[in-house]
Write a protein that holds these residues in place. Sequence first.
Motif, mmCIF file in Angstrom:
data_model
loop_
_atom_site.group_PDB
_atom_site.id
_atom_site.type_symbol
_atom_site.label_atom_id
_atom_site.label_comp_id
_atom_site.label_asym_id
_atom_site.label_seq_id
_atom_site.Cartn_x
_atom_site.Cartn_y
_atom_site.Cartn_z
ATOM 1 N N ALA A 5 0.825 -1.219 0.000
ATOM 2 C CA ALA A 5 0.000 0.000 0.000
ATOM 3 C C ALA A 5 0.855 1.263 0.000
ATOM 4 C CB ALA A 5 -0.939 0.013 1.198
ATOM 5 N N ARG A 6 2.049 1.193 0.574
ATOM 6 C CA ARG A 6 2.917 2.386 0.609
ATOM 7 C C ARG A 6 3.896 2.457 -0.559
ATOM 8 N NH1 ARG A 6 3.311 4.555 6.313
ATOM 9 N NH2 ARG A 6 1.636 3.466 7.357
ATOM 10 N N LEU A 7 3.893 1.432 -1.396
ATOM 11 C CA LEU A 7 4.846 1.384 -2.503
ATOM 12 C C LEU A 7 4.226 1.727 -3.850
ATOM 13 C CD1 LEU A 7 6.676 -1.944 -1.566
ATOM 14 C CD2 LEU A 7 7.481 0.393 -1.175
ATOM 15 N N ASP A 8 2.938 1.526 -3.988
ATOM 16 C CA ASP A 8 2.276 1.699 -5.284
ATOM 17 C C ASP A 8 1.727 3.106 -5.419
ATOM 18 O OD1 ASP A 8 1.122 1.147 -7.752
ATOM 19 O OD2 ASP A 8 0.140 -0.668 -7.078
ATOM 20 N N LEU A 9 1.440 3.509 -6.664
ATOM 21 C CA LEU A 9 0.873 4.838 -6.882
ATOM 22 C C LEU A 9 -0.633 4.869 -6.672
ATOM 23 C CD1 LEU A 9 -0.447 5.131 -10.090
ATOM 24 C CD2 LEU A 9 1.908 4.520 -10.508
ATOM 25 N N LEU A 10 -1.263 3.706 -6.526
ATOM 26 C CA LEU A 10 -2.696 3.633 -6.248
ATOM 27 C C LEU A 10 -2.925 3.511 -4.753
ATOM 28 C CD1 LEU A 10 -3.749 1.099 -9.011
ATOM 29 C CD2 LEU A 10 -4.049 3.570 -9.033
ATOM 30 N N SER A 11 -3.882 4.265 -4.248
ATOM 31 C CA SER A 11 -4.165 4.188 -2.812
ATOM 32 C C SER A 11 -5.352 3.250 -2.569
ATOM 33 C CB SER A 11 -4.490 5.572 -2.251
ATOM 34 O OG SER A 11 -5.790 5.974 -2.640
ATOM 35 N N PRO A 12 -5.338 2.542 -1.447
ATOM 36 C CA PRO A 12 -6.474 1.667 -1.124
ATOM 37 C C PRO A 12 -7.809 2.418 -1.109
ATOM 38 C CG PRO A 12 -4.613 1.120 0.254
ATOM 39 C CD PRO A 12 -4.242 2.381 -0.497
ATOM 40 N N PHE A 13 -7.815 3.657 -0.588
ATOM 41 C CA PHE A 13 -9.051 4.444 -0.560
ATOM 42 C C PHE A 13 -9.584 4.675 -1.971
ATOM 43 C CE2 PHE A 13 -10.834 8.759 -1.101
ATOM 44 C CZ PHE A 13 -12.061 8.543 -0.496
ATOM 45 N N ALA A 14 -8.707 5.110 -2.878
ATOM 46 C CA ALA A 14 -9.143 5.374 -4.261
ATOM 47 C C ALA A 14 -9.650 4.097 -4.912
ATOM 48 C CB ALA A 14 -7.997 5.969 -5.068
ATOM 49 N N LEU A 15 -8.989 2.982 -4.668
ATOM 50 C CA LEU A 15 -9.409 1.716 -5.274
ATOM 51 C C LEU A 15 -10.777 1.275 -4.764
ATOM 52 C CD1 LEU A 15 -5.983 -0.089 -5.253
ATOM 53 C CD2 LEU A 15 -7.239 0.742 -7.247
ATOM 54 N N ARG A 16 -11.020 1.434 -3.462
ATOM 55 C CA ARG A 16 -12.342 1.085 -2.921
ATOM 56 C C ARG A 16 -13.422 1.977 -3.530
ATOM 57 N NH1 ARG A 16 -9.298 1.042 1.783
ATOM 58 N NH2 ARG A 16 -10.163 3.042 2.433
ATOM 59 N N LYS A 17 -13.133 3.253 -3.605
ATOM 60 C CA LYS A 17 -14.092 4.219 -4.153
ATOM 61 C C LYS A 17 -14.381 3.928 -5.622
ATOM 62 C CE LYS A 17 -12.637 8.390 -4.914
ATOM 63 N NZ LYS A 17 -12.164 9.777 -4.835
ATOM 64 N N TRP A 18 -13.357 3.743 -6.418
ATOM 65 C CA TRP A 18 -13.547 3.482 -7.851
ATOM 66 C C TRP A 18 -14.224 2.136 -8.078
ATOM 67 C CZ3 TRP A 18 -7.796 4.924 -8.971
ATOM 68 C CH2 TRP A 18 -7.647 6.301 -8.887
ATOM 69 N N SER A 19 -13.890 1.144 -7.255
ATOM 70 C CA SER A 19 -14.536 -0.168 -7.380
ATOM 71 C C SER A 19 -16.031 -0.056 -7.112
ATOM 72 C CB SER A 19 -13.913 -1.177 -6.416
ATOM 73 O OG SER A 19 -12.574 -1.423 -6.752
ATOM 74 N N ALA A 20 -16.395 0.666 -6.058
ATOM 75 C CA ALA A 20 -17.812 0.831 -5.730
ATOM 76 C C ALA A 20 -18.539 1.584 -6.839
ATOM 77 C CB ALA A 20 -17.965 1.564 -4.395
ATOM 78 N N MET A 21 -17.886 2.581 -7.411
ATOM 79 C CA MET A 21 -18.497 3.317 -8.521
ATOM 80 C C MET A 21 -18.706 2.391 -9.717
ATOM 81 S SD MET A 21 -16.446 6.906 -8.478
ATOM 82 C CE MET A 21 -16.623 8.100 -7.163
ATOM 83 N N PHE A 22 -17.694 1.604 -10.058
ATOM 84 C CA PHE A 22 -17.781 0.686 -11.184
ATOM 85 C C PHE A 22 -18.872 -0.357 -10.969
ATOM 86 C CE2 PHE A 22 -16.551 -3.338 -13.186
ATOM 87 C CZ PHE A 22 -16.538 -2.952 -14.516
ATOM 88 N N LEU A 23 -18.960 -0.891 -9.760
ATOM 89 C CA LEU A 23 -19.929 -1.941 -9.457
ATOM 90 C C LEU A 23 -21.321 -1.408 -9.164
ATOM 91 C CD1 LEU A 23 -17.604 -4.133 -7.230
ATOM 92 C CD2 LEU A 23 -18.418 -4.683 -9.539
ATOM 93 N N GLY A 24 -21.463 -0.087 -9.101
ATOM 94 C CA GLY A 24 -22.773 0.514 -8.841
ATOM 95 C C GLY A 24 -23.200 0.425 -7.387
ATOM 96 N N THR A 25 -22.227 0.280 -6.479
ATOM 97 C CA THR A 25 -22.562 0.181 -5.058
ATOM 98 C C THR A 25 -22.129 1.411 -4.268
ATOM 99 O OG1 THR A 25 -20.497 -1.007 -4.598
ATOM 100 C CG2 THR A 25 -22.444 -2.341 -5.099
ATOM 101 N N ALA A 26 -21.624 2.442 -4.963
ATOM 102 C CA ALA A 26 -21.210 3.670 -4.277
ATOM 103 C C ALA A 26 -22.433 4.392 -3.726
ATOM 104 C CB ALA A 26 -20.456 4.578 -5.246
ATOM 105 N N ASP A 27 -22.219 5.160 -2.679
ATOM 106 C CA ASP A 27 -23.273 5.982 -2.096
ATOM 107 C C ASP A 27 -23.744 6.974 -3.166
ATOM 108 O OD1 ASP A 27 -24.723 8.046 -0.817
ATOM 109 O OD2 ASP A 27 -23.574 7.831 1.035
ATOM 110 N N ARG A 28 -24.979 6.890 -3.583
ATOM 111 C CA ARG A 28 -25.452 7.740 -4.690
ATOM 112 C C ARG A 28 -25.529 9.214 -4.321
ATOM 113 N NH1 ARG A 28 -31.768 6.593 -5.714
ATOM 114 N NH2 ARG A 28 -32.324 8.295 -4.377
ATOM 115 N N PHE A 29 -25.508 9.520 -3.022
ATOM 116 C CA PHE A 29 -25.535 10.913 -2.595
ATOM 117 C C PHE A 29 -24.135 11.464 -2.336
ATOM 118 C CE2 PHE A 29 -29.635 9.114 -1.291
ATOM 119 C CZ PHE A 29 -30.457 9.899 -2.076
#
Length: 141
Positions: A5-29
């Motif tokens: 998590a500290r070595l890559d340019l992708l952050s766990p937070f961004a990956l969770r957020k983008w995954s939820a958006m892609f899967l349609g499970t992100a908070d719609r508000f």
Amino acid sequence: FKSNARLDLLSPFALRKWSAMFLGTADRFNAESDPGPVSGDRWTDVCLNPPSWWEGMHHVISGAFICWGAHEVFVDSIRELERNLRAGWTDGGGDHERVILLESAGEAHVAPISDTMLPGGGKKSDAQLAIEEWLNSRLPQ
């Protein structure tokens, strides 16, 4: 996403957020909020599929090349994909030499691509050379 998590340019937070958006499970508000753990299915999380899922793949594609960095946040999942894909490919009758899986030491997510975009890039990495060789081998002569 804990490994590297500290070595890559992708952050766990961004990956969770983008995954939820892609899967349609992100908070719609508030799609920018942290959705917490996110899970997909056998099509969006292919690393979870057992070797049997990959059997017969050689009838669909003639070969595969998968490259990742040892400092990649997805390294654990990709290593699982490597084991399962390789086993299923060969168990299903595919030629093991038609599947190339390359872990590149000291590289993070999409390093062969991002490295070419940075100014002052010098010598090509082993991953970049392997990708070029694989692509060139597939082009008509």
